[in-house]
Design a protein around this motif. Sequence first.
Motif, short mmCIF file in Angstrom:
data_model
loop_
_atom_site.label_atom_id
_atom_site.label_comp_id
_atom_site.label_asym_id
_atom_site.label_seq_id
_atom_site.Cartn_x
_atom_site.Cartn_y
_atom_site.Cartn_z
N TYR A 25 0.77 -1.21 -0.01
CA TYR A 25 -0.04 0.10 -0.11
C TYR A 25 1.03 1.42 0.02
O TYR A 25 0.58 2.12 -0.75
CB TYR A 25 -0.72 -0.13 1.37
N GLN A 26 1.86 1.29 0.67
CA GLN A 26 2.62 2.51 1.08
C GLN A 26 3.43 2.58 -0.64
O GLN A 26 3.59 3.62 -0.97
CB GLN A 26 3.85 2.35 1.86
N GLY A 27 4.09 1.32 -0.92
CA GLY A 27 4.84 1.44 -2.02
C GLY A 27 3.95 1.88 -3.45
O GLY A 27 4.22 2.58 -4.17
N LEU A 34 5.00 9.00 -7.59
CA LEU A 34 6.32 9.39 -7.74
C LEU A 34 6.97 10.56 -6.82
O LEU A 34 7.62 11.35 -6.91
CB LEU A 34 6.75 9.89 -9.34
N THR A 35 6.44 10.15 -5.53
CA THR A 35 7.01 11.08 -4.49
C THR A 35 7.73 10.12 -3.52
O THR A 35 7.18 9.26 -2.72
CB THR A 35 5.66 11.51 -3.78
N PHE A 36 9.07 10.59 -3.16
CA PHE A 36 9.80 9.91 -2.23
C PHE A 36 10.53 10.73 -1.35
O PHE A 36 10.86 11.83 -1.71
CB PHE A 36 10.61 8.96 -2.93
N LYS A 37 10.66 10.56 -0.05
CA LYS A 37 11.13 11.08 0.89
C LYS A 37 12.62 11.08 0.93
O LYS A 37 13.46 12.03 0.85
CB LYS A 37 10.70 10.94 2.28
N GLN A 56 -0.83 9.21 2.84
CA GLN A 56 -1.43 7.85 2.75
C GLN A 56 -0.18 6.98 3.49
O GLN A 56 -0.47 5.83 4.02
CB GLN A 56 -1.86 7.21 1.44
N VAL A 57 1.05 7.31 2.98
CA VAL A 57 2.12 6.55 3.63
C VAL A 57 2.37 6.65 4.98
O VAL A 57 2.69 5.70 5.67
CB VAL A 57 3.51 7.00 2.71
N LEU A 58 2.12 7.73 5.56
CA LEU A 58 2.25 8.06 7.02
C LEU A 58 1.19 7.26 7.67
O LEU A 58 1.45 6.72 8.85
CB LEU A 58 2.05 9.38 7.35
N ARG A 59 -0.11 7.33 7.35
CA ARG A 59 -1.24 6.42 7.95
C ARG A 59 -0.81 4.87 8.00
O ARG A 59 -1.07 4.39 8.77
CB ARG A 59 -2.58 6.80 6.94
N ALA A 60 -0.32 4.43 6.78
CA ALA A 60 -0.13 2.94 6.70
C ALA A 60 1.36 2.93 7.62
O ALA A 60 1.11 1.69 8.36
CB ALA A 60 0.50 2.66 5.40
N LEU A 110 -6.96 2.56 7.93
CA LEU A 110 -6.71 3.32 6.68
C LEU A 110 -7.89 3.96 6.18
O LEU A 110 -7.57 5.13 5.52
CB LEU A 110 -5.94 2.10 5.86
N ALA A 111 -8.95 3.57 6.62
CA ALA A 111 -10.07 4.20 5.98
C ALA A 111 -10.44 5.53 7.12
O ALA A 111 -11.51 5.96 6.75
CB ALA A 111 -11.09 3.35 5.64
N ARG A 112 -9.94 5.41 8.21
CA ARG A 112 -10.47 6.29 9.26
C ARG A 112 -11.72 6.07 9.87
O ARG A 112 -12.68 7.29 9.89
CB ARG A 112 -10.24 7.82 8.71
#
Length: 143
Positions: A25-27, A34-37, A56-60, A110-112
């Motif tokens: 999911y994060q990947g 195309l957003t990478f820290k 979404q990545v933070l939530r996961a 994930l769905a809050r």
Amino acid sequence: MNSLLCIYALCVVALFVKMLAISCYQGFYRISRLTFKHPEDAGFVGRPASPEELPQVLRAAQAWANDLENIPLFFVLGALCLVFNPPFMLTAGLMVLFTVARMVHTLTFLARWQPWRTIAYAVAITCLLGLAAMVSMGAVRHF
């Protein structure tokens, strides 16, 4: 082979697949946006590094961290239960219910969706407490 061991093994595999799905999911979000820290990841796709992770990545990552607080306890308590030959139906029920509750917890996280996330968490914790009680009773019985 012990049927309870088979149920435990299937629960372990299901939880592994669930945790792997969080990583996917994060990947998915990182690659699709195309957003990478990390600079090396961003540079690999010819982009500058993002100053922040995607929401979404933070939530996961938070869901993953919550798994790491609970699932290893299941692995240990479940394995210890197998040592003491506990009541089959109760133990199998707790193992399967824990696994389902953790899956529901991740989806609702994930769905809050509240209060469903808290309910799923409480069910899973209750299952861990039940497994811990059975391990304790088994240990006292064999003392």
